[in-house]
Design a protein around this motif. Structure first.
Motif, short mmCIF file in Angstrom:
data_model
loop_
_atom_site.label_atom_id
_atom_site.label_comp_id
_atom_site.label_asym_id
_atom_site.label_seq_id
_atom_site.Cartn_x
_atom_site.Cartn_y
_atom_site.Cartn_z
N PRO A 73 55.63 -10.65 6.54
CA PRO A 73 54.58 -10.17 7.44
C PRO A 73 54.59 -10.83 8.81
CG PRO A 73 53.68 -10.73 5.27
CD PRO A 73 55.07 -11.27 5.31
N ARG A 74 55.41 -11.87 9.00
CA ARG A 74 55.41 -12.60 10.27
C ARG A 74 56.17 -11.89 11.39
NH1 ARG A 74 53.07 -17.72 10.06
NH2 ARG A 74 51.86 -17.81 8.15
N TYR A 75 56.99 -10.92 11.04
CA TYR A 75 57.80 -10.25 12.07
C TYR A 75 57.74 -8.74 11.89
CZ TYR A 75 59.77 -14.67 13.61
OH TYR A 75 59.91 -15.93 14.11
N ASP A 76 57.67 -8.05 13.00
CA ASP A 76 57.76 -6.59 13.04
C ASP A 76 59.13 -6.27 13.64
OD1 ASP A 76 57.72 -3.88 13.95
OD2 ASP A 76 55.53 -3.90 13.82
N MET A 77 60.00 -5.69 12.85
CA MET A 77 61.37 -5.46 13.31
C MET A 77 61.45 -4.48 14.47
SD MET A 77 63.38 -7.56 11.92
CE MET A 77 64.91 -6.83 12.54
N ALA A 78 60.50 -3.58 14.56
CA ALA A 78 60.48 -2.67 15.72
C ALA A 78 60.29 -3.47 17.00
CB ALA A 78 59.39 -1.62 15.55
N ASN A 79 59.43 -4.49 16.95
CA ASN A 79 59.22 -5.34 18.12
C ASN A 79 60.44 -6.20 18.42
OD1 ASN A 79 56.63 -4.37 18.48
ND2 ASN A 79 55.66 -6.02 17.32
N VAL A 80 61.09 -6.70 17.36
CA VAL A 80 62.31 -7.49 17.55
C VAL A 80 63.37 -6.66 18.26
CG1 VAL A 80 64.23 -8.61 16.35
CG2 VAL A 80 61.88 -9.04 15.60
N ARG A 81 63.57 -5.44 17.79
CA ARG A 81 64.60 -4.59 18.40
C ARG A 81 64.23 -4.23 19.84
NH1 ARG A 81 64.30 -2.42 13.04
NH2 ARG A 81 66.16 -3.03 11.84
N GLU A 82 62.95 -4.03 20.09
CA GLU A 82 62.50 -3.71 21.44
C GLU A 82 62.77 -4.88 22.39
OE1 GLU A 82 61.16 -2.08 24.84
OE2 GLU A 82 61.66 -1.06 22.95
N GLN A 83 62.52 -6.10 21.92
CA GLN A 83 62.83 -7.26 22.74
C GLN A 83 64.30 -7.32 23.11
OE1 GLN A 83 61.12 -11.19 21.63
NE2 GLN A 83 60.02 -10.07 20.02
N LEU A 84 65.15 -7.02 22.15
CA LEU A 84 66.58 -7.06 22.40
C LEU A 84 67.00 -5.95 23.36
CD1 LEU A 84 67.79 -7.78 18.75
CD2 LEU A 84 67.88 -9.36 20.69
N HIS A 85 66.50 -4.76 23.15
CA HIS A 85 66.87 -3.61 24.00
C HIS A 85 66.36 -3.76 25.42
CE1 HIS A 85 68.92 -0.76 21.34
NE2 HIS A 85 68.09 -1.12 20.37
N SER A 86 65.24 -4.46 25.59
CA SER A 86 64.66 -4.57 26.93
C SER A 86 65.19 -5.77 27.71
CB SER A 86 63.13 -4.67 26.81
OG SER A 86 62.76 -5.82 26.10
N HIS A 87 66.01 -6.59 27.08
CA HIS A 87 66.58 -7.75 27.75
C HIS A 87 67.91 -7.38 28.39
CE1 HIS A 87 68.31 -11.77 28.32
NE2 HIS A 87 67.06 -12.23 28.26
N ASP A 88 68.13 -7.83 29.62
CA ASP A 88 69.35 -7.46 30.34
C ASP A 88 70.62 -7.83 29.59
OD1 ASP A 88 67.87 -6.42 32.38
OD2 ASP A 88 68.02 -8.18 33.69
N VAL A 89 70.62 -8.97 28.93
CA VAL A 89 71.80 -9.38 28.15
C VAL A 89 71.71 -8.86 26.73
CG1 VAL A 89 73.12 -11.36 27.28
CG2 VAL A 89 72.11 -11.44 29.57
N GLY A 90 70.51 -8.90 26.15
CA GLY A 90 70.35 -8.46 24.78
C GLY A 90 70.84 -7.05 24.53
N LYS A 91 70.59 -6.17 25.48
CA LYS A 91 70.97 -4.77 25.28
C LYS A 91 72.47 -4.57 25.34
CE LYS A 91 70.21 -3.54 30.16
NZ LYS A 91 69.35 -2.76 31.09
N THR A 92 73.21 -5.57 25.80
CA THR A 92 74.68 -5.44 25.85
C THR A 92 75.35 -5.91 24.56
OG1 THR A 92 75.11 -7.66 26.74
CG2 THR A 92 74.56 -5.92 28.33
N LEU A 93 74.60 -6.53 23.66
CA LEU A 93 75.18 -7.03 22.41
C LEU A 93 75.67 -5.87 21.55
CD1 LEU A 93 72.51 -9.73 21.49
CD2 LEU A 93 74.75 -10.12 22.54
N SER A 94 76.84 -6.04 20.97
CA SER A 94 77.42 -4.97 20.15
C SER A 94 76.50 -4.58 19.01
CB SER A 94 78.78 -5.41 19.60
OG SER A 94 79.71 -5.61 20.64
N ALA A 95 75.89 -5.58 18.34
CA ALA A 95 75.01 -5.28 17.22
C ALA A 95 73.80 -4.46 17.65
CB ALA A 95 74.56 -6.58 16.56
N VAL A 96 73.32 -4.71 18.87
CA VAL A 96 72.18 -3.97 19.40
C VAL A 96 72.61 -2.54 19.75
CG1 VAL A 96 70.47 -3.84 21.25
CG2 VAL A 96 71.06 -6.06 20.21
N LYS A 97 73.72 -2.42 20.46
CA LYS A 97 74.19 -1.08 20.86
C LYS A 97 74.55 -0.21 19.66
CE LYS A 97 77.42 -2.58 23.68
NZ LYS A 97 78.53 -2.56 24.67
#
Length: 400
Positions: free
Chosen positions: A309-333
């Motif tokens: 219950p401590r993490y919402d994965m939708a929020n985790v993915r949104e943080q990654l997608h909205s970060h200039d470097v995070g969105k370039t990660l292969s796992a994210v793309k």
């Protein structure tokens, strides 16, 4: 149990070894021990011994051999590997305490939702970490403390003599915290300290509760699962690179995948290529920023605590997608950022978490991971795509 009627569990006998306690912090990466260093000392679980008067003994490092007059019915537990063990053995009613029950208990039940007739009522259990004092231990008056003795001595206002006092005056300790990571225990426990696998510890707990047959049946399920996985793994150079992390405050708390210790009992069998496998951290975990993560650029990101219950994965993915470097990660793309469970895992959790990790890392071999929706139970995987038989496990646990 009433001590006055002569049936109370025997106090601990120091027939071998010493004693100490256990600890942890929690989220992000926190576990409770930051010590480094390892040992290669390991041992196999051994059978318990029953005497002519019906009492029996079970041994575990570092507590040595403990004698029991009867099966414990009022049991201190902290981390949920032990609660999961008692649920698996049909003795969950004995549990009198639990670390962060609303988080750990909720997560356990998200797995149990897929085991017919299995659940855990955690509500109302006190959290030992809120009041980790000798007075609290005395107030619970536990027959047994499923807690590694060596960690308690690392906690504020605790010493080896305090642990020994509680063990003698209240009830014995029975646990081995440092098997989780193979980190070195405190110096006073270091001589002869032995490490166990998760399932070896489970066997010893089953001996304490006189449930060896139930343990053996669950062990067979685990053996079948591991055999299936190992016989189907691709060559090392064809396996994905992966990291196990927790995202927080602009950095990634990082953990190894394939090192010794039962904290990795769900990732080590999958033998993925650990993107940080060569890193040595000053403690049990490290932290890296986005630039370092981009340099490693793993194929798969396994987000620890993602099913809690401590993490919402939708929020985790949104943080990654909205970060200039995070969105370039292969796992994210490539949409390969996955929710993981807890490192404090018992045998039932371990079965689910091995299956989950297998599907996340090798979907072409073990079937697609259907994804996890925050707040919901473990996904309902079609029977022909399951890597272990839920009905078989549920019937063992419920005794049907």
């Amino acid at each position: 149990m009433d001590e006055s009627n002569g049936t109370r569990l025997s106090r601990r006998r120091y027939l071998a070894g010493g004693s100490a306690l256990l600890g942890s912090a929690l989220l992000a990466g926190c576990s409770g021990d930051t010590g480094s260093g390892t040992s290669t000392t390991t041992t196999s679980a051994t059978a318990s011994t029953t005497t002519s008067d019906g009492s029996y003994t079970v041994s575990m490092s570092p507590v040595g051999e403990i004698e029991f007059d009867e099966v414990p019915t009022n049991v201190f537990t902290m981390y949920n590997q032990y609660q999961d063990m008692l649920v698996a053995l049909g003795h969950e009613d004995a549990i009198n305490s639990m670390f962060v029950p609303e988080m750990a208990g909720t997560t356990m039940n998200r797995y149990y939702a897929r085991l017919d007739g299995v659940s855990f009522d955690w509500k109302g259990l006190p959290n030992p970490f809120d009041n980790f004092s000798k007075e609290f231990f005395y107030s619970l008056d536990s027959d047994l403390h499923l807690l590694g003795p060596a960690w308690a001595t690392t906690q504020k206002n605790w010493s080896k003599s305090d642990v020994e006092d509680v063990a003698e005056s209240v009830g014995p300790f029975f646990g081995n915290f440092y098997s989780g990571t193979h980190a070195q225990p405190p110096e006073s426990y270091r001589d002869g300290y032995q490490y166990y696998t998760l399932w070896e510890i489970f066997e010893k707990v089953a001996q304490v509760f006189r449930e060896q047959e139930r343990y053996e049946k669950l062990q067979a399920v685990h053996d079948d699962l591991i055999s299936h996985i190992e016989s189907n793994l691709p060559p090392k150079d064809e396996r994905p690179t992966a990291v196990r992390v927790t995202l927080g405050d602009g950095q990634f708390w990082t953990y190894h995948l394939n090192r010794p210790g039962f904290w990795l009992a769900d990732t080590r069998p999958l033998a993925a290529n650990d993107a940080f496998g060569s890193e040595e951290w000053d403690g049990l975990w490290g932290s890296v920023g986005y630039e370092t993560m981009a340099k490693a650029d793993p194929d798969v990101i396994l987000h620890l605590w993602g099913m809690t219950p401590r993490y919402d994965m939708a929020n985790v993915r949104e943080q990654l997608h909205s970060h200039d470097v995070g969105k370039t990660l292969s796992a994210v793309k490539n949409d390969r950022v996955y929710a993981q469970g807890m490192r404090y895992q018992g045998p039932l959790m371990n079965l689910f978490q091995i299956e989950m990790t297998a599907k996340q890392l090798y979907p072409e071999i073990f079937g697609e991971w259907p994804g996890y929706t925050s707040g919901q139970p473990y996904p309902d995987i079609p029977k022909d795509e399951q890597l272990f038989d839920r009905d078989r496990v549920a019937s063992i646990v419920t005794g049907n």
